[in-house]
Write an enzyme that holds these catalytic residues in place. Structure first.
Site, mmCIF file in Angstrom:
data_model
loop_
_atom_site.group_PDB
_atom_site.id
_atom_site.type_symbol
_atom_site.label_atom_id
_atom_site.label_comp_id
_atom_site.label_asym_id
_atom_site.label_seq_id
_atom_site.Cartn_x
_atom_site.Cartn_y
_atom_site.Cartn_z
ATOM 1 N N ALA A 35 -34.753 -7.099 51.308
ATOM 2 C CA ALA A 35 -35.865 -6.973 50.366
ATOM 3 C C ALA A 35 -35.469 -7.434 48.975
ATOM 4 O O ALA A 35 -34.300 -7.399 48.594
ATOM 5 C CB ALA A 35 -36.329 -5.527 50.305
ATOM 6 N N GLY A 36 -36.473 -7.861 48.216
ATOM 7 C CA GLY A 36 -36.264 -8.225 46.821
ATOM 8 C C GLY A 36 -36.270 -9.718 46.598
ATOM 9 O O GLY A 36 -36.527 -10.171 45.485
ATOM 10 N N LYS A 80 -40.537 -10.539 46.847
ATOM 11 C CA LYS A 80 -41.166 -9.256 46.535
ATOM 12 C C LYS A 80 -42.665 -9.278 46.819
ATOM 13 O O LYS A 80 -43.243 -8.286 47.227
ATOM 14 C CB LYS A 80 -40.947 -8.901 45.060
ATOM 15 N N ASN A 106 -28.854 -6.716 38.872
ATOM 16 C CA ASN A 106 -30.257 -6.821 38.479
ATOM 17 C C ASN A 106 -30.777 -5.467 38.023
ATOM 18 O O ASN A 106 -30.355 -4.426 38.497
ATOM 19 C CB ASN A 106 -31.116 -7.392 39.619
ATOM 20 N N PHE A 117 -38.754 -3.224 39.926
ATOM 21 C CA PHE A 117 -39.942 -3.361 40.787
ATOM 22 C C PHE A 117 -41.051 -4.188 40.131
ATOM 23 O O PHE A 117 -42.206 -3.776 40.090
ATOM 24 C CB PHE A 117 -40.518 -1.979 41.160
ATOM 25 N N ASN A 176 -41.379 -3.565 52.630
ATOM 26 C CA ASN A 176 -40.596 -2.601 51.863
ATOM 27 C C ASN A 176 -41.478 -2.053 50.739
ATOM 28 O O ASN A 176 -42.048 -2.811 49.951
ATOM 29 C CB ASN A 176 -39.352 -3.324 51.309
ATOM 30 N N ASN A 178 -38.424 2.669 50.309
ATOM 31 C CA ASN A 178 -37.339 2.434 49.353
ATOM 32 C C ASN A 178 -37.249 3.610 48.395
ATOM 33 O O ASN A 178 -38.141 3.821 47.569
ATOM 34 C CB ASN A 178 -37.604 1.121 48.602
ATOM 35 N N SER A 208 -33.711 2.226 44.752
ATOM 36 C CA SER A 208 -33.517 1.287 43.648
ATOM 37 C C SER A 208 -32.999 2.058 42.441
ATOM 38 O O SER A 208 -33.542 3.113 42.100
ATOM 39 C CB SER A 208 -34.824 0.595 43.274
ATOM 40 N N ASN A 213 -33.320 1.128 39.468
ATOM 41 C CA ASN A 213 -34.022 0.666 38.269
ATOM 42 C C ASN A 213 -35.384 1.314 38.033
ATOM 43 O O ASN A 213 -36.138 0.883 37.176
ATOM 44 C CB ASN A 213 -34.165 -0.861 38.318
ATOM 45 N N THR A 214 -35.721 2.332 38.845
ATOM 46 C CA THR A 214 -36.931 3.108 38.607
ATOM 47 C C THR A 214 -36.489 4.546 38.374
ATOM 48 O O THR A 214 -35.968 5.185 39.291
ATOM 49 C CB THR A 214 -37.889 3.019 39.819
ATOM 50 N N LYS A 229 -34.328 3.359 53.099
ATOM 51 C CA LYS A 229 -33.246 2.573 52.490
ATOM 52 C C LYS A 229 -32.476 3.435 51.498
ATOM 53 O O LYS A 229 -33.063 4.002 50.570
ATOM 54 C CB LYS A 229 -33.809 1.325 51.805
ATOM 55 N N ASN A 261 -28.677 -0.193 49.468
ATOM 56 C CA ASN A 261 -29.208 -0.872 48.284
ATOM 57 C C ASN A 261 -28.037 -1.252 47.346
ATOM 58 O O ASN A 261 -26.880 -1.139 47.732
ATOM 59 C CB ASN A 261 -30.205 0.054 47.577
ATOM 60 N N THR A 262 -28.356 -1.664 46.146
ATOM 61 C CA THR A 262 -27.318 -2.038 45.168
ATOM 62 C C THR A 262 -26.645 -0.780 44.605
ATOM 63 O O THR A 262 -27.167 0.327 44.719
ATOM 64 C CB THR A 262 -27.941 -2.817 44.000
ATOM 65 N N GLY A 290 -23.641 -8.034 46.279
ATOM 66 C CA GLY A 290 -22.718 -9.121 46.581
ATOM 67 C C GLY A 290 -21.345 -8.616 47.005
ATOM 68 O O GLY A 290 -21.175 -7.455 47.392
HETATM 69 C C1 LIG Z 1 -32.234 -9.606 42.344
HETATM 70 C C2 LIG Z 1 -32.309 -8.529 43.383
HETATM 71 C C3 LIG Z 1 -33.508 -7.867 43.601
HETATM 72 C C4 LIG Z 1 -33.590 -6.864 44.564
HETATM 73 N N1 LIG Z 1 -34.785 -6.245 44.784
HETATM 74 C C5 LIG Z 1 -34.890 -5.294 45.766
HETATM 75 C C6 LIG Z 1 -36.124 -4.677 46.045
HETATM 76 O O1 LIG Z 1 -37.161 -4.979 45.452
HETATM 77 N N2 LIG Z 1 -36.159 -3.727 47.012
HETATM 78 C C7 LIG Z 1 -35.043 -3.360 47.732
HETATM 79 O O2 LIG Z 1 -35.136 -2.504 48.618
HETATM 80 N N3 LIG Z 1 -33.856 -3.955 47.488
HETATM 81 C C8 LIG Z 1 -33.755 -4.906 46.543
HETATM 82 N N4 LIG Z 1 -32.558 -5.513 46.311
HETATM 83 C C9 LIG Z 1 -31.357 -5.082 47.088
HETATM 84 C C10 LIG Z 1 -31.086 -5.958 48.317
HETATM 85 O O3 LIG Z 1 -32.141 -5.892 49.244
HETATM 86 C C11 LIG Z 1 -29.781 -5.514 49.007
HETATM 87 O O4 LIG Z 1 -29.941 -4.198 49.487
HETATM 88 C C12 LIG Z 1 -28.579 -5.543 48.070
HETATM 89 O O5 LIG Z 1 -28.653 -6.655 47.199
HETATM 90 C C13 LIG Z 1 -27.249 -5.618 48.828
HETATM 91 O O6 LIG Z 1 -27.168 -6.774 49.632
HETATM 92 P P1 LIG Z 1 -26.397 -8.128 49.164
HETATM 93 O O7 LIG Z 1 -25.037 -7.726 48.709
HETATM 94 O O8 LIG Z 1 -26.410 -9.010 50.386
HETATM 95 O O9 LIG Z 1 -27.210 -8.683 48.064
HETATM 96 C C14 LIG Z 1 -32.447 -6.524 45.341
HETATM 97 C C15 LIG Z 1 -31.239 -7.205 45.130
HETATM 98 C C16 LIG Z 1 -31.157 -8.206 44.161
HETATM 99 C C17 LIG Z 1 -29.856 -8.907 43.963
#
Ligand SMILES: Cc1cc2nc3c(=O)[nH]c(=O)nc-3n(C[C@H](O)[C@H](O)[C@H](O)COP(=O)(O)O)c2cc1C
Length: 349
Positions: A62-63, A66, A111, A115, A139, A170, A173, A175-176, A208, A237-238, A259
């Site tokens: 996801a993300g 969006k 990031n 949302f 999502n 979700n 995140s 960021n909320t 998530k 998630n992040t 990453g």
């Molecule tokens: C720029 C960005 C925006 C993201 N937006 C969302 C989001 O809207 N909803 C969500 O569940 N995860 C979001 N994620 C998290 C990713 O879905 C993923 O869980 C996280 O980046 C870890 O995977 P990766 O290391 O392969 O990026 C976002 C990640 C990035 C980098």
């Protein structure tokens, strides 16, 4: 254009602001410029989870999309499934820019988008118009202002129910403000109960999770999800943590880190959750995947499905066929007849 050629143009996008580059990549996808991966998947890669067939276990996290604006072209890139969102009930601008940063020396991104999305109505219209050639996940999340989770999540699930193969709730995140408090076992139980009460036959529900949950919190979270009828968990998630050794100057930016630095912590948490779930939940592993060997590590740690975001954003569409080739080679090397045969292999002793 082929996926390989599209990937070779990505360094140009790295010259500009990360969010602007992302917008251009999405626009290029919509114009069909990313090409397609037309090779049939090896049957050893197929998976079955929550009543759906997956031709391979590698999905888009996801993300990336969006607002579900590029699902048809994304589905052509060789993924086994794609997830759109996070969508919130009402449109939302998100945080002030800049709010998305590359950490190139670390193969990572931070990031704090918050949302940003066009809201549920538009999203559902777009999702409903898509022919789902592979499973599609929706999502969903809550708005920053005026959220009532036990009201909003059931409404979101009901709205997307007929145009998604699964729904991701979700609650992770960073960021909320306040969102991650919904990962408490009691809140999760209340949200799942509200969804069950309000939505007659919801699609499979995945929760998530954040990688920053403490080990002591995991048993309660897993129990609440099993008892609440969730189909599975997405881990993770992040992270708001900043692992030692980050080299990029952007490492000090506020927000969620994704990453390469996320691979180890998210895979360790996946294995812990897999032991607790003991086969009662489908697990989706996500965090820091850049190679097919890493896809297999997530599968061996208990994941049936694996998602990518940052690897795909940094490498482009050529990542997907490469991951599948490398996954097949890794399966052979480790002596597994199929990806399905490797699920949870590291948990068995
Ligand atoms: C720029 C960005 C925006 C993201 N937006 C969302 C989001 O809207 N909803 C969500 O569940 N995860 C979001 N994620 C998290 C990713 O879905 C993923 O869980 C996280 O980046 C870890 O995977 P990766 O290391 O392969 O990026 C976002 C990640 C990035 C980098």
């Amino acid at each position: 254009m082929s996926p390989a050629l599209a990937s070779s143009l990505l360094p140009l996008l790295r010259l500009m602001d990360a969010e602007r580059a992302h917008g251009i990549a999405l626009a290029a996808l919509r114009l069909g410029l990313a090409g397609a991966d037309r090779t049939a998947d090896d049957p050893r890669l197929s998976m079955h989870a929550f009543g759906r067939d997956f031709r391979n276990p590698i999905g888009l996290a996801a993300g990336f999309d969006k607002d579900a604006v590029a699902l048809a072209p994304l589905m052509r890139l060789g993924f086994g499934f794609v997830e759109a969102g996070t969508v919130t009930p009402r449109p939302q601008a998100g945080n002030p820019r800049p709010r998305m940063f590359r950490l190139l020396e670390d193969d990572a991104v931070i990031n704090r988008l918050g949302f940003n999305n066009g809201g549920l109505d538009l999203y559902v219209r777009r999702l409903a118009a898509v022919r789902r050639k592979i499973p599609v996940g929706a999502n969903v999340g809550v708005n920053k202002e005026g959220a009532v989770p036990e009201r909003d999540y059931p409404a979101l699930v009901a709205a997307v129910a007929r145009c998604a193969d699964y729904v991701t709730i979700n609650v992770s995140s960073p960021n909320t403000p306040g969102l991650r408090a919904l990962q408490g076992a009691d809140r999760l139980a209340a949200i799942l109960a509200a969804v069950r009460q309000e939505v007659a036959s919801p699609p499979p529900l995945l929760i998530k999770l954040a990688p920053d949950l403490h080990d002591e919190e995991l048993p309660g979270v897993v129990a609440a999800c099993v008892e609440g009828g969730a189909a599975g968990l997405i881990v993770s998630n992040t992270t708001t943590a900043r692992p030692a050794g980050l080299r990029s100057r952007n490492a000090a930016q506020a927000g969620g880190l994704s990453g390469a630095p996320l691979f180890s912590p998210s895979t360790a948490m996946l294995a812990r959750v897999a032991r607790l779930a003991a086969g009662r939940l489908v697990l989706v592993g996500v965090g820091g995947v850049f190679t097919g060997r890493q896809v297999l590590q997530k599968i061996r740690a208990g994941a049936t499905l694996v998602q990518v975001y940052t690897g795909f954003a940094l490498e482009g569409p050529a990542l997907i066929p490469r991951l599948k080739r490398e996954l097949l080679a890794a399966l052979e090397r480790d002596g597994f007849a199929s990806a399905a045969a490797a699920v949870g292999a590291d948990l068995k002793d």
